[in-house]
Write a protein that holds these residues in place. Structure first.
Motif, PDB file in Angstrom:
ATOM      1  N   MET A  46      -7.917   1.178  -0.973  1.00  0.00           N
ATOM      2  CA  MET A  46      -8.217   1.823  -2.119  1.00  0.00           C
ATOM      3  C   MET A  46      -6.955   2.987  -2.023  1.00  0.00           C
ATOM      4  O   MET A  46      -7.188   3.533  -1.399  1.00  0.00           O
ATOM      5  N   LEU A  47      -6.490   3.069  -3.451  1.00  0.00           N
ATOM      6  CA  LEU A  47      -5.387   3.815  -3.319  1.00  0.00           C
ATOM      7  C   LEU A  47      -6.335   4.036  -5.330  1.00  0.00           C
ATOM      8  O   LEU A  47      -5.912   3.088  -5.865  1.00  0.00           O
ATOM      9  N   LYS A  48      -5.046   5.554  -5.991  1.00  0.00           N
ATOM     10  CA  LYS A  48      -4.966   5.529  -6.964  1.00  0.00           C
ATOM     11  C   LYS A  48      -3.639   5.910  -7.331  1.00  0.00           C
ATOM     12  O   LYS A  48      -3.227   7.131  -6.678  1.00  0.00           O
ATOM     13  N   ASP A  49      -2.907   5.579  -8.249  1.00  0.00           N
ATOM     14  CA  ASP A  49      -1.360   5.245  -8.017  1.00  0.00           C
ATOM     15  C   ASP A  49      -0.817   6.547  -8.746  1.00  0.00           C
ATOM     16  O   ASP A  49      -1.995   7.131  -8.823  1.00  0.00           O
ATOM     17  N   ARG A  50       0.354   7.059  -9.193  1.00  0.00           N
ATOM     18  CA  ARG A  50       0.569   8.573  -9.964  1.00  0.00           C
ATOM     19  C   ARG A  50       0.776   8.323 -11.046  1.00  0.00           C
ATOM     20  O   ARG A  50       0.520   9.101 -11.697  1.00  0.00           O
ATOM     21  N   PHE A  90       0.515  -1.802  -0.190  1.00  0.00           N
ATOM     22  CA  PHE A  90      -0.252   0.288   0.067  1.00  0.00           C
ATOM     23  C   PHE A  90       0.565   1.280  -0.142  1.00  0.00           C
ATOM     24  O   PHE A  90       0.345   2.514  -0.448  1.00  0.00           O
ATOM     25  N   ALA A  91       2.122   0.875   0.401  1.00  0.00           N
ATOM     26  CA  ALA A  91       2.663   3.227   1.068  1.00  0.00           C
ATOM     27  C   ALA A  91       3.931   2.862  -0.858  1.00  0.00           C
ATOM     28  O   ALA A  91       3.558   4.474  -0.260  1.00  0.00           O
ATOM     29  N   ALA A  92       3.934   1.281  -0.549  1.00  0.00           N
ATOM     30  CA  ALA A  92       4.788   1.301  -1.741  1.00  0.00           C
ATOM     31  C   ALA A  92       3.685   1.915  -3.174  1.00  0.00           C
ATOM     32  O   ALA A  92       3.964   3.071  -3.804  1.00  0.00           O
ATOM     33  N   LEU A  93       2.742   1.370  -3.198  1.00  0.00           N
ATOM     34  CA  LEU A  93       2.096   2.077  -4.755  1.00  0.00           C
ATOM     35  C   LEU A  93       1.527   3.249  -4.411  1.00  0.00           C
ATOM     36  O   LEU A  93       0.727   4.461  -5.702  1.00  0.00           O
ATOM     37  N   SER A  94       1.450   3.817  -3.554  1.00  0.00           N
ATOM     38  CA  SER A  94       0.633   5.083  -3.022  1.00  0.00           C
ATOM     39  C   SER A  94       1.334   6.157  -2.920  1.00  0.00           C
ATOM     40  O   SER A  94       1.149   7.350  -3.279  1.00  0.00           O
ATOM     41  N   ALA A  95       2.884   5.940  -3.406  1.00  0.00           N
ATOM     42  CA  ALA A  95       3.797   7.370  -3.306  1.00  0.00           C
ATOM     43  C   ALA A  95       3.192   7.732  -4.173  1.00  0.00           C
ATOM     44  O   ALA A  95       3.326   7.185  -5.889  1.00  0.00           O
ATOM     45  N   GLY A  96       3.133   8.924  -4.157  1.00  0.00           N
ATOM     46  CA  GLY A  96       3.231   9.854  -5.637  1.00  0.00           C
ATOM     47  C   GLY A  96       1.903   9.956  -5.784  1.00  0.00           C
ATOM     48  O   GLY A  96       1.204  10.437  -6.511  1.00  0.00           O
ATOM     49  N   MET A 139      -6.856  -1.641  -5.218  1.00  0.00           N
ATOM     50  CA  MET A 139      -7.231  -2.355  -3.927  1.00  0.00           C
ATOM     51  C   MET A 139      -6.550  -3.719  -2.757  1.00  0.00           C
ATOM     52  O   MET A 139      -5.823  -3.648  -3.541  1.00  0.00           O
ATOM     53  N   ILE A 140      -6.361  -3.396  -1.832  1.00  0.00           N
ATOM     54  CA  ILE A 140      -5.354  -4.320  -1.503  1.00  0.00           C
ATOM     55  C   ILE A 140      -6.075  -4.707  -0.422  1.00  0.00           C
ATOM     56  O   ILE A 140      -6.558  -3.759   0.687  1.00  0.00           O
ATOM     57  N   ASN A 141      -5.677  -5.868   0.490  1.00  0.00           N
ATOM     58  CA  ASN A 141      -7.252  -6.342   0.579  1.00  0.00           C
ATOM     59  C   ASN A 141      -5.701  -8.055   1.465  1.00  0.00           C
ATOM     60  O   ASN A 141      -4.958  -8.584   0.526  1.00  0.00           O
ATOM     61  N   CYS A 142      -6.111  -7.985   2.494  1.00  0.00           N
ATOM     62  CA  CYS A 142      -5.348  -8.675   3.248  1.00  0.00           C
ATOM     63  C   CYS A 142      -6.638  -9.164   4.636  1.00  0.00           C
ATOM     64  O   CYS A 142      -6.886  -8.604   5.252  1.00  0.00           O
ATOM     65  N   GLU A 143      -7.022 -10.965   3.775  1.00  0.00           N
ATOM     66  CA  GLU A 143      -8.028 -11.596   4.898  1.00  0.00           C
ATOM     67  C   GLU A 143      -7.675 -12.017   5.764  1.00  0.00           C
ATOM     68  O   GLU A 143      -8.382 -11.758   7.097  1.00  0.00           O
ATOM     69  N   ALA A 144      -6.351 -12.267   6.235  1.00  0.00           N
ATOM     70  CA  ALA A 144      -6.196 -12.578   7.578  1.00  0.00           C
ATOM     71  C   ALA A 144      -4.741 -12.559   7.572  1.00  0.00           C
ATOM     72  O   ALA A 144      -3.618 -12.900   6.740  1.00  0.00           O
TER      73      ALA A 144
END
Length: 140
Positions: free
Chosen positions: A120-124, A96-102, A130-135
């Motif tokens: 949820m994010l929109k990249d640069r 999430f942090a990597a893709l959301s940068a910028g 969408m990043i999902n971690c169920e467990a």
């Protein structure tokens, strides 16, 4: 049968796929128009830097893309998200942090009723994710 996403860009596909390989791992393969003599002759010289085809390979999964070519209009990527399922909170936070940068965070990565982390994010480049971690399998 497998279903893979194919993203269309307006001149920055190579930059996006290089970024995705850095964020997600895997191997990016990028073919500019200039590397395909048959196609290069079909487009003006000022479009030869554009990407004819790009592919990010992660195991048996693919993310593919290209740039618009010729006089094709470009209206951005709309109506869908690329969804990533991860197995740990740490991996969800890293991706999430990597893709959301910028880019633009649309929904912060947090616990939901269906997942230990979802965001949820929109990249640069304008691609919605969408990043999902169920467990959190890292604590198992």
């Amino acid at each position: 049968m497998k279903i893979h996403a194919y993203l269309i860009f307006d001149g920055n596909c190579a930059e996006a796929f290089t970024f995705y390989a850095q964020c997600l791992g895997g191997a990016a393969s990028i073919m500019p128009v200039s590397e395909n003599a048959e196609c290069a002759g079909m487009f003006p010289a000022d479009q030869h830097h554009r990407t004819l085809h790009a592919c990010l390979t992660l195991g048996d999964q693919l993310l593919m893309g290209s740039d618009t070519l010729g006089d094709q209009p470009y209206d951005g990527i709309k109506g869908c998200h690329v969804s990533i399922q991860v197995g740990s909170i740490a991996e969800a936070e890293r991706v999430f942090a990597a893709l959301s940068a910028g880019g633009e965070v649309q929904m912060a990565l947090e616990k939901t009723f269906w997942a230990v982390r979802f965001g949820m994010l929109k990249d640069r480049f304008g691609v919605p994710w969408m990043i999902n971690c169920e467990a959190d399998n890292a604590s198992a």
